[in-house]
Every structure is written in C-alpha cells, then in structure tokens.
Design an enzyme around this catalytic site. Sequence first.
Site, PDB file in Angstrom:
ATOM      1  N   HIS A 275       0.832  -1.204   0.000  1.00 48.77           N
ATOM      2  CA  HIS A 275       0.000   0.000   0.000  1.00 48.77           C
ATOM      3  C   HIS A 275       0.866   1.252   0.000  1.00 48.77           C
ATOM      4  O   HIS A 275       2.102   1.187  -0.015  1.00 48.77           O
ATOM      5  CB  HIS A 275      -0.947  -0.003   1.207  1.00 48.77           C
ATOM      6  CG  HIS A 275      -0.259  -0.057   2.542  1.00 48.77           C
ATOM      7  ND1 HIS A 275       0.507   0.961   3.047  1.00 48.77           N
ATOM      8  CD2 HIS A 275      -0.240  -1.041   3.484  1.00 48.77           C
ATOM      9  CE1 HIS A 275       0.968   0.642   4.235  1.00 48.77           C
ATOM     10  NE2 HIS A 275       0.536  -0.583   4.523  1.00 48.77           N
TER      11      HIS A 275
ATOM     12  N   CYS B 257       3.602  -4.843   6.534  1.00 48.16           N
ATOM     13  CA  CYS B 257       3.287  -4.652   5.115  1.00 48.16           C
ATOM     14  C   CYS B 257       4.506  -4.173   4.341  1.00 48.16           C
ATOM     15  O   CYS B 257       5.560  -3.917   4.901  1.00 48.16           O
ATOM     16  CB  CYS B 257       2.148  -3.632   4.973  1.00 48.16           C
ATOM     17  SG  CYS B 257       0.597  -4.149   5.749  1.00 48.16           S
TER      18      CYS B 257
END
Length: 502
Positions: free
Chosen positions: A138, A146
Amino acid sequence: MTAGVLLAGCDTDQVSLATNAKANQPVPPKLLAAMAEKDMDLQSPILVRLFKQEAELEVWKQTRSGQFALLKTYPICRWSGDLGPKVREGDRQAPEGFYSINPSQMNPQSAYYLSFNTGYPNAFDKALGRTGSQLMVHGDCSSRGCYAMTDEQIAEIYSLGRESFFGGQKAFQLQAYPFKMTPVNMAKHRNNPNMPFWKMIKEGYDHFEVTRQEPKVDFCEKKYVFDATKPPDAKRDPVFDASAKCPAYVIPEDIVAAVRGKQAKDEADYARLIAKGTPVARMNTGIDGGMHKIFAAKIPEGSTGLSEGAEGNTLQMLAMAKAPGTIPSHVNPPKPNLDSAASAPAPQEEPVVAVSAPAANTRVATAQPAEKPQGGFFSNLGRKMGMGSSDTTAATPPPQATASVAPATTTPTPTTAASRLKAAVTRFVPGHDKSKDSAKEAPKAAVAAKPAEPAKPDTRLAQTRAALKPSVSDGAGEATQIMGAAPVVQSNSFDSRFGAMK
C-alpha cells in the site's frame, strides 16, 4: 478495539475494483513509452517481485513473445519485521513466499491511499499453523507487517494491476523474498535459521529466472512445488494438498535441465565464496525492518535498517536526488543498528583526554621564565601550599615556573629525566642560586616561543579556563595554558568548577 486494529497489521477492507478517482488514474505516459519500447501491451499480464534487503519492488510484464520482462523497479519506502517469513499475528513480519492477487484483493478505498492484499496466509503458511491477516502492499510509507510505498508509487502499481485484469489476467503472482537469491547473498546468510525455507523458495526464483514465465505453484507435504504437471500415463491432473502426501507429478524436462544448470553454477559460485572466507551476515535483533536508501536520505537521521545501506557519502548525495513520491511527515524510519554503534570507534574526547598527561609533563620541562624567578605573591603562596603554580592539581609535581610571565603562545619541548631531576634538586639544595639557571634557560625559551606581555594577576583564571577547551574538543588550538600546569582530573571538571567566570 485499538489494540485489535494494531495487531491486525495494515487493516483495510477488501473491496473489488471500483470507479473512484484514485483507483482509475491512467498509466503514466513514461510507463506507456517504456511498454512500447519493450514490446508490451498495456493490458498484458504482470508479475511482482519484492526484496526486503534491497528494499525493491519489481513489476514484470509479459511481452508479445510470451515471456516476462522487467518493466520498472520501485524503491520500497518501508517494510517491517526481520528477514524471514511471517509466522504469527502481530509479529510485524512482512510475508515471504509466493502469493496470488486477484481483483477482489485490490482495495481502492484503502486507508493507506490504495492497496492490494498479499493473500497471506497461503496454503503452505496455513499448513504450518502460521497466522496473520490484512498484509498489504500500500501507500503512506507506514508499515506494521506490510510493504509500504509512497502514494504516487502505489497509484502506478495499482494502475498496472488494474489494466492486467481488464486484459483478462485472473490473478497476478506476487513473489516475496528476503533478498535477491544470488550466490553471494546465500553465502552471507548461510547460518541464518531461515535458510532451509529460503532454499525452498529459491527453487521458484530459479524457475522464473530460467524460463521468464510465471511458475505454477502448488503445495504438498508442507513444502512448495513448482511447475508440476501430470505424469505421461496419468489421465487427470494431480491434486495437491499442502498438509497431505504429494501426488504423482513430473516437471517438464526442459525446465528441469535449465534449472539444474543454473543451480550447478550457483552452487559452484557459493562454494568459492565460502572458501574465500565470505563473512557471515550478522543477526540484527531489535531492528524493525528496512527502508530504501533514497528515502532514508530524505529523513533527518534516517536509517536503512535491515535494507542495504549507503556507503560513504552516498546518503548525502542521494539527499540531492528527487524522491519517488511524497514522504509523509509521520514516516517512522527503521531503528539504527545499536550493535554497530557499540562497535564503532570511541568518541573523539576519549583519545584527547588520554594524551593530556604527556602534554602536562612537557610544560613542566620548559616552564623556566627568564625574569622574576621567585614569582609573584600568588605563585609563592601556591608553592608554600605544595600546589606548584596556581592551576596545578595536588597530584602534579611542583614546577619551577610562575604564572606571571608565562608566554601567550609557547611551543612546549619534550621533557627529559635529567631536566626533571635537576628541577627537583635545585628546589631543595640550600644556597643554590636559581637566577643562574634561569639565565641559562632564557635563550631556550626565547627560541621556543615569542615573548608576550606579562599576564595580569586578575586574568589568570580566565586564561586557565580557555586553555582547557582544545583538550576537550579536538586537542588543537593555541597553547595558552599557564606553563607548568598539568590537569589530571576529567577534562571537563576544571572548566565546570570555574563556570561562573564565563
């Protein structure tokens, strides 16, 4: 509720492709030009590879020949955890392995600008009992398990995935690695406990390297299997279960031959590197992930963490380069390597203090003034109290000098055992005329330094304080300390005691 969100990692709702402005930004003209140059169609399939140590995300795209070629490499703004696979919910680990991204995993309404879910855990992870959820690629340059890019980067990557789906690709493959699976990296990390897992996923890395085709991924017996097909005499394709025994399968001979050739070369290079004494990479505990050096260079006290850092002045040079996107003010760079800091050279003040004692002895040997051998009132009072000159500590041998005529810029000469003995004898021998010795030493003092105006008694303490500054900072500067002084206390102590004189 807050704790639950934090444990979930990069928590976003999984929403399929939608018609909002962020999700429908066009592919940039430069990328379209690169596709045309590399014989790619806008809506041809893509494949993504991630590397933690290099902090890079690669987007590969299928050419009209049917093989994949590298379209663009994106520096990763932030990834969290350590080198190695994700094991459990909340461990902050970014996943490693092979994952499949379908349209339902694309999130145009992400709290992190845009995102897509990696699909962790896959069947292999589940077979090992590994847990975790909402592990994303993202924007926003912020990571809790992430791979975080800048908003501008994820907009490009998202648009490439969107166009591939519009072109008919049902899912694109995401390959996540600790580092590029080269012989030198394998040699550096040979003692890492994750090496068996890394060797297993290197098999898929090698399949892609030699074929430039997306490898077919299956799981059985809690391991990865790549490019498996049914045996020649089988009537149906093999059925794989990650926790069950592997079914009968074969790998095409041309792939097997190409992979074996690559692996034989890699193993030979690996053996040479080990024989040559390639050092083992240090295990870095307590460091949370990494950041590409292009981003670390833009952040005050930025660090690349577990990613490959910059050598020499590279970070300073990269600070002048343009960042690939907007770095938010809340970005949290990796922690510095405290182990490296502990093994770094000692601070500058330590070697400076270490040489202060010899410097004091040098001044004792050359502190014989040419006139007023008996000194002023303060000098005589200091000698009667056993203190030598006015700024000499009790541990310093009593010198012959007085402070009233100390040159402002004298260059000390080396002391000798004979001169120290002579100083001691002449002090206590009755009837000895010191003025004769002073007259002998005067020419030497005149050669060593230029005479200065006599120091005023009321400025003696100020001169003493200023003389300590070079020894605290860099050990250089003008020699304005009163001759005969030999401070042996901590370098900052004398200055702090007379701080009121500043």
